[in-house]
Write an enzyme that holds these catalytic residues in place. Structure first.
Site, short mmCIF file in Angstrom:
data_model
loop_
_atom_site.label_atom_id
_atom_site.label_comp_id
_atom_site.label_asym_id
_atom_site.label_seq_id
_atom_site.Cartn_x
_atom_site.Cartn_y
_atom_site.Cartn_z
N ARG A 1 27.84 -20.07 -106.52
CA ARG A 1 29.04 -20.59 -105.86
C ARG A 1 28.82 -22.00 -105.35
NH1 ARG A 1 29.01 -15.54 -101.89
NH2 ARG A 1 28.30 -14.68 -103.88
N LYS B 1 14.15 -13.16 -105.36
CA LYS B 1 14.54 -11.87 -105.92
C LYS B 1 13.32 -10.98 -106.11
CE LYS B 1 18.53 -13.44 -108.67
NZ LYS B 1 19.55 -12.62 -108.00
#
Ligand code: BES
Ligand code: MN
Ligand code: ZN
Length: 495
Positions: free
Chosen positions: A351, A277
């Site tokens: 996920r 990120k």
């Protein structure tokens, strides 16, 4: 916090401070306020008539009592227009008044705010929630700080008109206290920096919670996860020096029923992994375990309230870090149901850890499974900070969750899971890929999770609601504790 319910009149009661709620533009003060106003020599009337205090929502006005009554001061709190009044506005007004008294350095106060709304039990719950949520602060790392050593409010008294009202008010206040303390517990976990809230520390915290509240807790380590074939969560964990944990909570409040399973994403720090990120605001990614914290908070509340339900909590916990051992874009992982996953972005890790947990949920033959996760930045773009995203396979369950969201004011908004979206995650080499293009990011997350589910299921994306960099009427900035009260309200209404 000590909570008392007392029968009596405001002008007769002895307290450090009294709260009086006033609606905006009301020409006539209510009967209870009138007698207090008289005892104060018309000070409330004067504040309203002069226009100094208009009763605008959450406006405050402090009146020193000058020895006219046995209470030292009276705080007027604006409730806004009577026609527009809601339970959450009551929660807000209560929070705002409590914070005002805490700022004055008081140790206790007496309130009658719960009397402005029916039913009394719900109103009392909201008043306690607002006060305790509002008073929350995270100051443990401030050494020798004035704020840290400050005196705290230790006692709240709810005043009622007659003994007939005491049961309802006590019950509501108790529920509100349990709800708020559980949400504050979740806030504490989320506000904790990631070096102090590792997967192992989360697991230890869960064990302590289970011991204190009388439910079961089991923790799987890396080897046990390996034996279960949980290649998806282990793929995320392999880049970190912190060992992963799979936390299992079991609360039995009902002998017969198959359980509801709550699943909470617990990435104790999300750096993005190899798909790293940007540095800006990366520190907020310590809050990427807010789903797991919400599930733990809900367990604290359901046990505190002794709810007659069976609930299992599954919390996959790991860091997401880049390193020489980290999972890489292009790698293929195999989940515990045998499905293969092509990793496109190592930053779509939530996920991946949820996939193995959702597969694990199946062994309980659950009546319903709800997962909570700070899953997608796209959800922040779509819904902002006032609603969590909701997607799922069971409309009835989603209606129940929507209603629980309204009651707790931790609201959800549904997005579709139509089959046409499936193409977003078609992989050339594996059964599914973990990330698509930029479009429909939150839905893509839901579509991915759906592949690991075969029971009534709802996914709640709390990326925009788990952490707030602005303060709210009953919370400071930082962790919100979102999900704890919503899930508990849901379980209170289950069957
Ligand atoms: N934890 C983040 C999502 C997030 C973003 C939570 C902002 C809270 C605030 C999640 O793991 C993530 O990185 N998601 C990616 C998914 C994408 C790579 C498909 C995202 O949203 O960019
Ligand atoms: Mn991520
Ligand atoms: Zn994440």
């Amino acid at each position: 916090m000590e909570v008392k319910v007392k029968v009596g009149k405001q002008e007769k009661t002895k307290a450090e401070a009294l709260i009086v709620g006033v609606f905006e533009g009301s020409k006539r003060l209510g009967r209870d306020v009138s007698s207090l106003d008289k005892a104060l020599g018309g000070a409330i009337r004067e504040a309203v008539d002069s226009g100094d205090f208009k009763g605008k929502l959450n406006q405050t006005y402090l009146i020193p009592a000058m020895g006219k009554i046995s209470t030292a001061r009276v705080l007027l709190i604006g409730l806004g227009k009577e026609k527009e009044f809601t339970t959450d506005r009551l929660r807000q007004a209560s929070g705002k008044s409590a914070v005002c008294f805490s700022g004055l350095g008081l140790a206790s106060f007496t309130t009658t705010l719960h009397l402005v709304l029916k039913p009394l039990q719900d109103a009392s719950q909201a008043v306690m929630e607002g006060a305790l949520l509002g008073l929350y602060r995270f100051k443990k790392y401030k050494t020798n700080n004035e704020e840290n050593g400050k005196m705290e409010i230790r006692e709240i008294t709810l005043l009622v008109n007659s003994v007939k009202e005491t049961d309802q008010v006590s019950n509501g206040a108790f529920t509100g206290k349990v709800m708020a303390e559980a949400a504050n517990f979740a806030r504490d976990m989320v506000n904790e920096p990631s070096n102090r809230m590792t997967p192992s520390i989360m697991a230890k915290t869960a064990k302590l919670l289970a011991e204190n509240f009388g439910f079961k807790c089991r923790v799987l380590d890396r080897d046990e996860m390996g034996r279960l074939g949980m290649g998806s969560i282990l793929g995320v964990a392999q880049g970190s020096n912190e060992p992963p944990r799979f936390i299992i909570l079991e609360y039995n409040g009902n002998k017969k029923e198959k359980p509801v399973v709550l699943v909470g994403k617990a990435i104790t720090f999300d750096s993005g992994g190899i798909s790293i990120k940007p540095a800006e605001k990366m520190e907020i990614m310590k809050s990427d375990m807010a789903g797991g914290a919400a599930v733990m908070g809900a367990f604290m509340a359901m046990a505190g309230l002794k709810l007659p339900v069976n609930v299992v909590g599954l919390i996959p916990a790991t860091e997401n870090m880049p390193s020489g051992t980290a999972c890489k874009p292009g790698d293929v992982l195999k989940a515990s149901n045998g499905k293969t996953i092509e990793i496109i972005s190592t930053d779509a890790e939530g996920r991946l850890i949820l996939a193995d947990a959702l597969v694990y949920a199946k062994r309980y033959e659950p009546k319903a499974v709800i997962d909570m996760a700070t899953l997608t930045g796209a959800c922040v773009v779509a819904l902002g900070r006032h609603a969590s995203g909701m997607l799922g396979t069971d409309e009835k369950l989603m209606t129940m969750i929507k209603e629980a969201g309204e009651r707790s004011y931790e609201r959800v908004w549904q997005l579709p899971l139509w089959e046409e979206y499936e193409e977003l995650l078609k992989s050339d080499i594996a059964d599914v890929k973990n990330s698509g293009a930029r479009e429909a990011g939150t839905i893509a997350g839901g579509i991915f999770l759906k592949k690991f589910v075969d029971y009534p299921w709802v996914h709640i994306d709390i990326a925009g609601t788990g952490w707030d960099s602005k303060e709210g009427p009953y919370r400071p900035k930082g962790a919100t504790g979102v999900g704890v009260r919503m899930l508990t309200e849901f379980l209170m209404g289950w069957k």
